[in-house]
Motif scaffolding. Structure first.
Motif, short mmCIF file in Angstrom:
data_model
loop_
_atom_site.label_atom_id
_atom_site.label_comp_id
_atom_site.label_asym_id
_atom_site.label_seq_id
_atom_site.Cartn_x
_atom_site.Cartn_y
_atom_site.Cartn_z
N SER A 86 0.78 -1.30 -0.13
CA SER A 86 -0.11 0.18 0.01
C SER A 86 0.77 1.30 0.02
O SER A 86 0.62 2.14 -0.77
CB SER A 86 -0.82 -0.18 1.25
N THR A 143 2.77 1.64 -3.31
CA THR A 143 1.84 2.06 -4.44
C THR A 143 1.54 3.65 -4.35
O THR A 143 1.59 3.89 -5.40
CB THR A 143 0.72 1.42 -4.12
N CYS A 144 1.14 4.13 -3.00
CA CYS A 144 1.15 5.46 -3.00
C CYS A 144 2.33 6.29 -3.35
O CYS A 144 2.06 7.21 -4.04
CB CYS A 144 0.82 5.87 -1.67
N TYR A 145 3.45 5.86 -2.83
CA TYR A 145 4.80 6.40 -3.14
C TYR A 145 4.88 6.33 -4.87
O TYR A 145 5.38 7.49 -5.23
CB TYR A 145 5.86 5.43 -2.64
N SER A 165 2.64 6.27 -7.05
CA SER A 165 1.88 7.20 -7.82
C SER A 165 2.24 8.44 -7.55
O SER A 165 1.84 9.36 -8.49
CB SER A 165 0.09 6.70 -7.18
N GLY A 166 2.58 8.90 -6.46
CA GLY A 166 3.11 10.39 -6.39
C GLY A 166 4.11 10.81 -7.27
O GLY A 166 4.28 11.71 -7.97
N PRO A 205 -4.10 8.26 -9.49
CA PRO A 205 -3.51 7.25 -8.99
C PRO A 205 -3.97 5.67 -8.87
O PRO A 205 -5.42 5.75 -8.68
CB PRO A 205 -3.03 7.57 -7.39
N ARG A 255 -5.59 2.57 -7.54
CA ARG A 255 -5.84 1.99 -5.92
C ARG A 255 -4.87 0.98 -5.38
O ARG A 255 -4.50 0.11 -5.82
CB ARG A 255 -7.47 1.63 -6.23
N PRO A 256 -4.74 1.07 -4.24
CA PRO A 256 -3.72 0.10 -3.33
C PRO A 256 -4.61 -0.98 -3.18
O PRO A 256 -5.71 -0.87 -3.03
CB PRO A 256 -3.42 0.80 -2.03
#
Length: 175
Positions: free
Chosen positions: A134, A137-139, A141-142, A162, A164-165
């Motif tokens: 998770s 994935t956020c990292y 996407s950023g 982004p 979705r995790p």
């Protein structure tokens, strides 16, 4: 910029210029990140501390020779007067693919979180793997969102969606 010797030189409070000419290239660059390299052993001089101001106060930096401090170019900073000896330093600026200080800080914090989790918890635990997935994935996407805008991709920050995790799946403890 070449290193500058100093026995009396000091720099008053300032913010580095946002745009710099690239010598000999006939182009300019956006300066997002400032870099100061300490070239003299701190025992060889008194004073010369780099003072960097941010929302948490003033940070006084005087590092061993060969060390570098990196900070947002938008930070108010100054250099104390050298009162003994001679201090050498070099400084340069870089252009980041992530323009906003806050977003760079957020991505850095996410990276540190993954490092901390991996150093303290076992990789084979499914819950740990889900948490790391998770966060990364956020990292990712950023970085993708901001880098696409920086290099002129089709999707800028407003149009970047982004991924979705994956859902965080935790096993229930037996009762």
């Amino acid at each position: 910029m070449p290193p500058r010797p100093s026995s009396t030189l000091q720099f008053g409070s300032h913010v580095d210029g946002a745009i710099r000419a690239i010598p000999g290239a006939g182009r300019r660059m956006l300066c997002d990140v400032s870099n100061t390299v300490f070239l003299t052993d701190p025992a060889d001089y008194n004073g010369g501390e780099l003072l960097i101001e941010d929302t948490f106060g003033v940070h006084e930096v005087k590092l061993p020779a060969g060390s570098t401090v990196v900070y947002p170019s938008s930070s108010l900073h100054s250099v104390k007067e050298i009162t003994r000896g001679s201090g050498w330093g070099a400084f340069f600026w870089t252009q980041s693919m992530i323009k906003e200080d806050e977003r760079r800080a957020l991505l850095y914090d996410l990276d540190l979180a993954v490092i901390a989790i991996r150093s303290r918890l076992p990789d084979h635990d499914p819950a740990v793997l889900a948490i790391i997935a998770s966060i990364t994935t956020c990292y990712g996407s950023g970085w993708r969102c901001r880098a696409a805008a920086a290099i002129g991709g089709a999707k800028g920050p407003a149009g970047c969606t982004p991924r979705r995790p994956p859902p965080l799946l935790l096993r229930q403890r037996p009762k």
